[in-house]
Design an enzyme around this catalytic site. Sequence first.
Site, PDB file in Angstrom:
ATOM      1  CD  GLU A 131      -2.888  -1.165   2.542  1.00  0.00           C
ATOM      2  OE1 GLU A 131      -3.841  -1.940   2.406  1.00  0.00           O
ATOM      3  OE2 GLU A 131      -2.627  -0.367   3.451  1.00  0.00           O
TER       4      GLU A 131
ATOM      5  CD  GLU B  64      -4.605 -10.677  -6.102  1.00  0.00           C
ATOM      6  OE1 GLU B  64      -3.840  -9.822  -5.277  1.00  0.00           O
ATOM      7  OE2 GLU B  64      -5.894 -10.709  -6.090  1.00  0.00           O
TER       8      GLU B  64
ATOM      9  CB  CYS C 235      -9.381  -6.063  -7.507  1.00  0.00           C
ATOM     10  SG  CYS C 235      -7.694  -5.684  -8.100  1.00  0.00           S
TER      11      CYS C 235
ATOM     12  CB  CYS D 190      -3.305  -6.363  -6.280  1.00  0.00           C
ATOM     13  SG  CYS D 190      -4.804  -5.062  -5.847  1.00  0.00           S
TER      14      CYS D 190
END
Length: 189
Positions: A91, A102, A139, A100
């Site tokens: 973040e 992934e 997401c 993210c």
Amino acid sequence: MHKLRKKWYKEKEKRSVRVITILLFDYFRNFNLMSDFEFTANIDDLDTESIYLIHKAREAAAHAHAPYSKFHVGAAVLLEGDIVVTGSNQENAAYPSGMCAERVALYSAAMLHPGVPVVKLAVIAKRKTGKELLPATCCGACRQVILEYESFQHQPIQVVMQGSDHRWIKVTSAHALLPFAFTKEDLDR
């Protein structure tokens, strides 16, 4: 009496949502729209490879930088040749600058092992100090990136994740996660 009625309506609404969800799931299953998805309530019911990737993703989540959401996500990517590459969410105070788990794992795999196809990806989430895994699915941006890799390598990428109902979901292809996806073919038209 008013509070009881209000509580009753709220409970009735929750039951209605559950019933509608079950009915929709059954409806889609009847039309084979869910054939790319395998659901299991228990992690031990997954194949050994998926369980191992979930374990590696959990280890990766310990390295997440999540001071804002406190939502630690880990991902593990299995490449051909039994190579495993992990990533965690990173973040940033400027939220769009974060990444993210992934995508961290996929981009790292592509950089460290160029041209080696991705076979499977597992993603998990947990609180920093928590032991229990939390539901987390990829997401939209991650789904698009996974699909890009799948299209580029001309072979499916399986995805393993935990749904909001705490069941494990194993998807046979990233394409199933984005049925009307935007791909390179759209740019070539």
